[in-house]
Design a protein around this motif. Structure first.
Motif, PDB file in Angstrom:
ATOM      1  N   MET B 103       0.840  -1.190   0.000  1.00 54.28           N
ATOM      2  CA  MET B 103       0.000   0.000   0.000  1.00 54.28           C
ATOM      3  C   MET B 103       0.873   1.237   0.000  1.00 54.28           C
ATOM      4  N   THR B 104       0.386   2.286  -0.583  1.00 56.20           N
ATOM      5  CA  THR B 104       1.117   3.546  -0.570  1.00 56.20           C
ATOM      6  C   THR B 104       1.481   3.901   0.863  1.00 56.20           C
ATOM      7  N   GLU B 105       2.654   4.511   1.024  1.00 56.32           N
ATOM      8  CA  GLU B 105       3.045   4.928   2.366  1.00 56.32           C
ATOM      9  C   GLU B 105       2.421   6.269   2.731  1.00 56.32           C
ATOM     10  N   LYS B 106       1.754   6.872   1.775  1.00 59.14           N
ATOM     11  CA  LYS B 106       1.177   8.196   2.020  1.00 59.14           C
ATOM     12  C   LYS B 106      -0.288   8.076   2.430  1.00 59.14           C
ATOM     13  N   ASP B 107      -0.836   9.160   2.947  1.00 57.00           N
ATOM     14  CA  ASP B 107      -2.218   9.152   3.400  1.00 57.00           C
ATOM     15  C   ASP B 107      -3.144   9.383   2.207  1.00 57.00           C
ATOM     16  N   VAL B 108      -3.993   8.410   1.931  1.00 57.31           N
ATOM     17  CA  VAL B 108      -4.825   8.478   0.739  1.00 57.31           C
ATOM     18  C   VAL B 108      -5.746   9.689   0.757  1.00 57.31           C
ATOM     19  N   ASP B 109      -6.375   9.957   1.882  1.00 51.74           N
ATOM     20  CA  ASP B 109      -7.327  11.073   1.910  1.00 51.74           C
ATOM     21  C   ASP B 109      -6.631  12.417   1.759  1.00 51.74           C
ATOM     22  N   GLU B 110      -5.477  12.525   2.396  1.00 48.29           N
ATOM     23  CA  GLU B 110      -4.704  13.757   2.214  1.00 48.29           C
ATOM     24  C   GLU B 110      -4.299  13.941   0.750  1.00 48.29           C
ATOM     25  N   MET B 111      -3.821  12.870   0.149  1.00 47.30           N
ATOM     26  CA  MET B 111      -3.425  12.971  -1.263  1.00 47.30           C
ATOM     27  C   MET B 111      -4.610  13.388  -2.117  1.00 47.30           C
ATOM     28  N   PHE B 112      -5.746  12.774  -1.862  1.00 43.03           N
ATOM     29  CA  PHE B 112      -6.905  13.086  -2.682  1.00 43.03           C
ATOM     30  C   PHE B 112      -7.306  14.549  -2.504  1.00 43.03           C
ATOM     31  N   GLN B 113      -7.271  15.042  -1.249  1.00 44.20           N
ATOM     32  CA  GLN B 113      -7.631  16.439  -1.010  1.00 44.20           C
ATOM     33  C   GLN B 113      -6.680  17.366  -1.770  1.00 44.20           C
ATOM     34  N   THR B 114      -5.406  17.031  -1.737  1.00 42.70           N
ATOM     35  CA  THR B 114      -4.443  17.862  -2.470  1.00 42.70           C
ATOM     36  C   THR B 114      -4.756  17.875  -3.959  1.00 42.70           C
ATOM     37  N   LEU B 115      -5.146  16.725  -4.475  1.00 45.84           N
ATOM     38  CA  LEU B 115      -5.458  16.660  -5.899  1.00 45.84           C
ATOM     39  C   LEU B 115      -6.689  17.518  -6.227  1.00 45.84           C
ATOM     40  N   ILE B 116      -7.695  17.447  -5.364  1.00 43.41           N
ATOM     41  CA  ILE B 116      -8.871  18.308  -5.543  1.00 43.41           C
ATOM     42  C   ILE B 116      -8.433  19.775  -5.573  1.00 43.41           C
ATOM     43  N   GLU B 163      -1.447   8.280  -6.097  1.00 40.02           N
ATOM     44  CA  GLU B 163      -0.135   8.867  -5.800  1.00 40.02           C
ATOM     45  C   GLU B 163       0.555   9.341  -7.074  1.00 40.02           C
ATOM     46  N   HIS B 164       0.496   8.503  -8.110  1.00 33.31           N
ATOM     47  CA  HIS B 164       1.129   8.871  -9.385  1.00 33.31           C
ATOM     48  C   HIS B 164       0.418  10.056 -10.026  1.00 33.31           C
ATOM     49  N   THR B 165      -0.912  10.057  -9.986  1.00 36.66           N
ATOM     50  CA  THR B 165      -1.670  11.162 -10.582  1.00 36.66           C
ATOM     51  C   THR B 165      -1.339  12.480  -9.892  1.00 36.66           C
ATOM     52  N   LEU B 166      -1.322  12.440  -8.560  1.00 32.53           N
ATOM     53  CA  LEU B 166      -0.989  13.648  -7.812  1.00 32.53           C
ATOM     54  C   LEU B 166       0.431  14.102  -8.127  1.00 32.53           C
ATOM     55  N   SER B 167       1.333  13.133  -8.198  1.00 33.89           N
ATOM     56  CA  SER B 167       2.725  13.480  -8.475  1.00 33.89           C
ATOM     57  C   SER B 167       2.844  14.143  -9.845  1.00 33.89           C
ATOM     58  N   LEU B 168       2.158  13.590 -10.827  1.00 31.44           N
ATOM     59  CA  LEU B 168       2.249  14.144 -12.177  1.00 31.44           C
ATOM     60  C   LEU B 168       1.630  15.538 -12.245  1.00 31.44           C
ATOM     61  N   ALA B 169       0.475  15.708 -11.612  1.00 32.41           N
ATOM     62  CA  ALA B 169      -0.148  17.028 -11.623  1.00 32.41           C
ATOM     63  C   ALA B 169       0.771  18.051 -10.968  1.00 32.41           C
ATOM     64  N   SER B 170       1.432  17.658  -9.879  1.00 29.69           N
ATOM     65  CA  SER B 170       2.371  18.572  -9.216  1.00 29.69           C
ATOM     66  C   SER B 170       3.538  18.911 -10.138  1.00 29.69           C
ATOM     67  N   LEU B 171       4.041  17.914 -10.844  1.00 32.66           N
ATOM     68  CA  LEU B 171       5.140  18.173 -11.785  1.00 32.66           C
ATOM     69  C   LEU B 171       4.700  19.149 -12.862  1.00 32.66           C
ATOM     70  N   VAL B 172       3.459  18.995 -13.340  1.00 33.77           N
ATOM     71  CA  VAL B 172       2.961  19.927 -14.350  1.00 33.77           C
ATOM     72  C   VAL B 172       2.965  21.343 -13.786  1.00 33.77           C
ATOM     73  N   LEU B 173       2.481  21.506 -12.554  1.00 31.74           N
ATOM     74  CA  LEU B 173       2.484  22.841 -11.941  1.00 31.74           C
ATOM     75  C   LEU B 173       3.890  23.428 -11.891  1.00 31.74           C
ATOM     76  N   LYS B 174       4.864  22.582 -11.615  1.00 29.65           N
ATOM     77  CA  LYS B 174       6.230  23.077 -11.466  1.00 29.65           C
ATOM     78  C   LYS B 174       6.884  23.434 -12.796  1.00 29.65           C
ATOM     79  N   ASN B 175       6.467  22.791 -13.861  1.00 29.43           N
ATOM     80  CA  ASN B 175       7.195  22.930 -15.124  1.00 29.43           C
ATOM     81  C   ASN B 175       6.492  23.748 -16.190  1.00 29.43           C
ATOM     82  N   ILE B 176       5.183  23.912 -16.091  1.00 29.31           N
ATOM     83  CA  ILE B 176       4.461  24.475 -17.229  1.00 29.31           C
ATOM     84  C   ILE B 176       4.881  25.903 -17.545  1.00 29.31           C
TER      85      ILE B 176
END
Lengths: 334, 334, 334, 334, 334, 334
Positions: B103-116, B163-176
């Motif tokens: 299982m992911t080592e991260k908190d699923v609900d926190e990750m989801f909230q960040t993605l929202i 986790e991967h979706t959140l990571s990718l969206a964050s990368l987009v924010l950093k690079n766009i």
């Protein structure tokens, strides 16, 4: 302001500076000698002919000279041609380099200063010292600041290597903290040095081409030699670090068939490869779209090296097109 | 706290919860029936045997049940095996999912909230509405939050897709903003939706594998169908936008032979491809290094899908290795 | 004479020298400690056990030691195992290297002398001086004479690099005059230096494997650095010559996907590539046939790296098979 | 009967209908405006010039119009050019489409009727209903009957998609009973729908090219969307069946590098792939031979997409060549 | 009826015919000689041991003999093994070939008669005569009727070559009239002869493997030689026809990397390639599904040569599985 | 001495022999017939026109004739063209073949004698007899001595096949004793026969091109047939030897995608492949450098088949360039 070759109309009188790309002698059907030249500037090329005072004028310039030219544009076999009445070589100080060669739209000195600033974030003693040795190497810097990053694929304009290097180092800064376990100093140094062999691989003082050593050895080998040369000047440079740094250089193309003798084997090498690739590809596409897309079209022509078409629906609204004459664009976007 | 299979020693008495992965009947040489089971949890698998009260116990559980087991570990043909004296099915609420599956080592609900939160940066009316429709789709969300991102290549654990979706969206924010001319809303939406077909492609409630539709259609087609389904619910969704958004989904693998029916043709598609690839590769390598590198070694074993070795000289100092039992690692690193 | 592991029979008493490849401690079911070792020599490997005087004997040797062993061979789970009653480390001077590692059947010193002789045919002042610098480099020579040419593909035995180098240089002598226009001194020097990076790429003192720098940089880069290092010591070494010589090194694999960052672009590089390839392939096949072909068979097993079978109808008549024990085959066939 | 462009001779007077492919304005050396047009019909293209009444005539037509033209053919720089004295747009009802675009030699309505008949052999309730929904979709049918099957590779003429679809369905009928275990209804439906995304992929009303969605998404994705859209209208369409039907569509190219995101995994998909491929290849070769083989030659020129030559020793006896002017070939060969 | 090896249970007494696949001598720990044999039949293999009357029994059979065996099945190290008390070689006439080797489920003579009938549709005098020469060649026919079509990929059972040849010829009959311009006699003859080199490529009297000439030359070359040999016996066989016929044979694999020295260049060769490929693939998949799919599963295991999985949702309803013992399936389905 | 087409200047009177490559009839704007011819010789091609005595002169020659021509060179549309006043066919005995076609610089008869001498080193009775049969086959020899070795890749001039064959046989002599275990007679015979199918593959009497059988079957199949034909005439030719010899022929390209239906599986085949490849490549590069390198340049243009550039720094000093007119270079360098 300079008259550009692609602005000249039939029957116009021309008085401007150009570069002599070819110079040969011809003989008319009536047996008289004349001079054939190919003129060039940033906007393109044009044939020129000197029919009078041939001998005298022939002395006054040679191939690869910048020249001051006066003449009249006529149409011959559906192409414009310049009938030249006056021609004379001028010094490099009389012209603007950027009138003759494609050049970065950014300010070279500003970009370089930004790169220096970034490189000072490297804390590791030996890596920091290594970078400093490059920044103190005047002959190297002269080439590094002006070299294009490639003959035609991406950042292929004067200052392109610096622009690409700065861009990649900035991307590293933005992305490295996204993952655990990457060595900041190593990766940042690697990004700054990754393409430096290109100062030897390409020749670009009169046209963009590969040097002999560029073709026979390539920028990866040439870069390794420059880095190894400087490492020897850093006392006690750790061997392990040296191996890992060189691994970044030789693996950054990512695949054997793209000329990397090793594929990326460390986290730093993997990130460097992807960011470098992304930067080269995005710049290459944008450069292609800016120069090759027919007015108003949403589709590029076929890109022969990427072997595909590109689509940019909002090209004509969103992208600031470079003004080929008056760019006073200020510095790096960083 | 749960006893894990890889902690059990010879001759130990065991009293713990496991998952029944296989259940068959055997007959001893003396003609008596017995039960053979394969037990599993997050740490591995072990054979089990039930020699007594066979008929009664056989009734009390079936394949894919979680069970409460008591027995003794003995050694048989150089492997440990559990002689089971008590076994009984238990409900999913009596166990912790993360005891049984990676299982992911991260908190699923926190990750989801960040993605929202990130998705609310999308300003474009139709794209924003499209994302909202997904966030309001409860059955979808239930799968989206728990799905792995792949069977074994990267983020292959529960919560890995998120986790991967959140990571990718964050990368987009950093690079766009590093480049001109990319459409922020389009690319951010694309990054959030790029892999959502994986909720249908993989089955992961008892083990990680491909579903029938996953094998026959694949997550690119399945994702297109989910996106198309939602787009139809957004009034007046512009056709051009829909085409470009879908192009992001179908081209994000970048190459035909990686299963993309189109290669990236827009700037947004090119960036999405590189960042997605980088994120998958770096996570895949780290996951591999964490689980496969022999203690103290700087080199990984051969990675069969990447077809190479990886090197991580400072693996044992720098990377926080996940404690397979006690992880109280808190949330996303974003 | 040494008893080899593959000659030992069940119930035999053994008294011989071996190499300790692994050493660990076990505990019997009755709670007593014992030692598990893996013994090795040129002929193979065997498990050993020390059941008595464990503490005392454990002190007397460690992993990678050569040891003197006495014991009895017994059969355990269908494999032979050595019950060791005496074991003690011995010095390298007490054993014959060639008893423990596969080794060239030719005389190393003779081969080296022949190579020196050949290298003296190089007339060109700078190239000749360059070669001399290598021949005067003692630490280099020590490795160069003993290194294998590869981990397992061809000439993968001690002295293999020297044997392959000598073979290639001889092939160059035989073939160069067959064509006009090849530079004798350049090609001969290139053939002698082409693989010298392998002295750093491989480690081979206790087993054959890649070194860290071997995996991360590879013998092409490592060779370039050694050659460049020596070239700097030759006054006025012509730059053009240096580029062409290095081109020979980096292009000798012939193809990008075989790890060459450049393909052969000169006549010398083309010939070097074909002859090197032929020599490696023919030696690799012969080595494979000698060690892997079942007695009497005309067909080899499947060769996993060449991905095919090989056929040698007259293998058992014509080829002199190396006697694994008594080889007193002397010197090079040249 | 229409005069075709490839029949016009120097100095001929011309009075015929053409399509305006390009229309621009020029200025003569003496400063007068004139019109340059590119005329087209099925047989080729020709430049035209309007020197007189320029302003008036310029109003009377625009690009992509069909026009009635009168003028005289003159030779200019070795090419024929039409000096136009009269030009006027005409309606589509005044011309024959097949005079202007390459068109199937078969009767479209007959072919369509045959396809309907074949599709009625599908017994399975949901598949049969699905097909009926397509046959009742007027806007779809209009495009389906006229679309080419590709831009230039095979069946690249108006009606080509229908012709290829009918041909493939017929091949399925002929071959399916040759093997056990194939689902007749599924495979027949799949063959009828396999390429239907091409109605959206290509634009062909004035020339054959890819549409934006064709380039960005491709006919496989576009076909999936059309099929999915109709499946939603069939009550209780079984999910398993839907997955298998879509698998036929997405795998019919057979290989990733031919743009299929999945390779054929069912017997039906394997047969569909081979028969589709055979039909496309044979039609493509015949189309190439008919139009590209020099008179009397047994060898075709090099085919750039198939990358080879084709040989047809009896081309001039056996194959009925289509008369480019007078084809009154009736209906399908089925 | 024969007892098959895969039906034997522990402790059973066995009295049946088997094939001796291996025969070696062993020595027990007590110093007595015994015989080790590997027995085989159509259903699999089993180890056997002869502990008594060793010398006498050793004389009574040899490797590759069919033998009559009596003994008892015991369990040794988790495998069944036969303790043999009686063993004696028997003649080929005492056994049924199909009890020992996988064999076509169809009637060989019926299939052959059908092929003869089809071949009589060839009207062309020289081609017809060529075929007749093959049908009159007894030694050829004996091999042709029994040869498998491949070692393991498709139709890999006795009679498989004939079955595949008949299937392909039937497919040609069904498809050839679908297109104009194909030469019926040429294509039909080509389909009948296309794989005939396989009678020499494979050896299959005791197991399926490649012959020496099969490995070194392959069935394409071997087929060419057989065809050329017969053509020489046909007076005035036209050279053009001979070239085209041979082209069918050498190009039928379709691609260089599948071993065809030429790619199909004629319409006949293109059709032959696709139909042959389809037939081989579909048979190969069905053979794989029949023998390799776990009971009740819809998915095959990974197919190592096709490098994928196959899906057959209705495998257990629709496909008539061959009864491995009692097949009385009659003849070709044509 | 012959005037060559590439030496002719504008306004020159010409009186020389040429080959008629094309001959067609035209009509002037004033309605008079004239003749258009394309003239050729070793140095290139030139258009010719016959304006007077058209009917009479038209009778006096046809396409593919050698002709005696008189006329004047004029300039038309920037190209030279010959206005012909006299033209008449001449016999082959009146011209020198080497004036019209590229031809080996070596003496054909000398080369052939050397090859015979080499072939007499073959001791093995059947191989020796086989070679003799070829040397006694007059029609074969006539073609063998004049055939080029390829259309354009290497040794693509008259006599090139013989030159390449001799070169390869010589290389075999030089290299075979370098390794143990190779069969001298087999390899030498194989090297002599390896390319003999090229006498049928290429047509070269008026231009270099592939014959029909060359394209449809290729020189490997054609060579096998010639060798098989001769083997049948050698009494008791051992089958094993025949298989191995043919294996040399069919595997000498080394890879499937280079058209070899088998890869080299014997030591002899491996050596033959490398030496053949080296000889073809080195000759191909030298031929390319000699004819394509611009005066004084160290770099060749891009070689389209090798897909790279070549570098020859000392091209202009070292390589003896063939004099295109006066070569009296004598014989083979062997």
């Amino acid at each position: 302001m300079k008259t550009f070759l692609n602005e000249i109309k039939e029957n116009e009188d021309v008085d401007a500076f150009f570069l002599i790309k070819e110079k040969t002698t011809g003989v008319t059907k009536t047996g008289n000698a004349y001079l054939k030249v190919k003129l060039g500037d940033r906007s393109g090329e044009m044939e020129g002919r000197i029919w009078t005072s041939v001998e005298a004028l022939a002395e006054s310039f040679k191939k690869d000279d910048f020249v001051h030219v006066r003449g009249k544009a006529i149409s011959f076999q559906e192409h414009l041609q310049l009938n030249i009445t006056h021609i004379k070589a001028v010094g490099e100080n009389e012209i603007l380099f950027s009138d003759f060669f494609p050049m970065t739209e950014k300010d070279v000195d500003e970009m370089f200063q930004t790169l220096i600033d970034i490189s000072q974030q490297v804390q590791h003693q030996h890596l920091s010292q290594l970078l400093r040795l490059f920044w103190e190497d005047k002959p190297f810097l002269e080439r590094f600041k002006m070299a294009p990053a490639s003959k035609q694929l991406h950042h292929s304009y004067l200052g392109g290597l610096l622009e690409h290097t700065l861009s990649l180092a900035s991307l590293v800064l933005k992305n490295i903290s996204h993952y655990d376990g990457l060595n900041f100093d190593l990766l940042l140094t690697g990004s700054i040095l990754h393409d430096l062999g290109k100062v030897d691989e390409l020749s670009y003082d009169r046209s963009f081409d590969y040097s002999d050593e560029g073709r026979l050895l390539g920028h990866i080998i040439l870069g390794i030699e420059r880095v190894e040369g400087k490492i020897r000047q850093v006392p006690d440079f750790p061997k392990d670090l040296s191996i890992q740094l060189k691994h970044l250089l030789i693996s950054h193309h990512g695949q054997y068939h793209w000329g990397s003798p090793k594929r990326p084997m460390t986290l730093e090498a993997v990130m460097l490869h992807y960011l470098d690739n992304m930067d080269a590809k995005l710049n290459g596409i944008q450069q292609f779209l800016k120069t090759q897309v027919p007015d108003g079209s949403k589709w590029s022509p076929y890109h022969p090296m990427f072997e595909q078409f590109f689509y940019m629906p909002n090209l004509w609204e969103q992208v600031k097109l470079p003004n080929p004459i008056d760019q006073n664009d200020e510095g790096s976007k960083e």
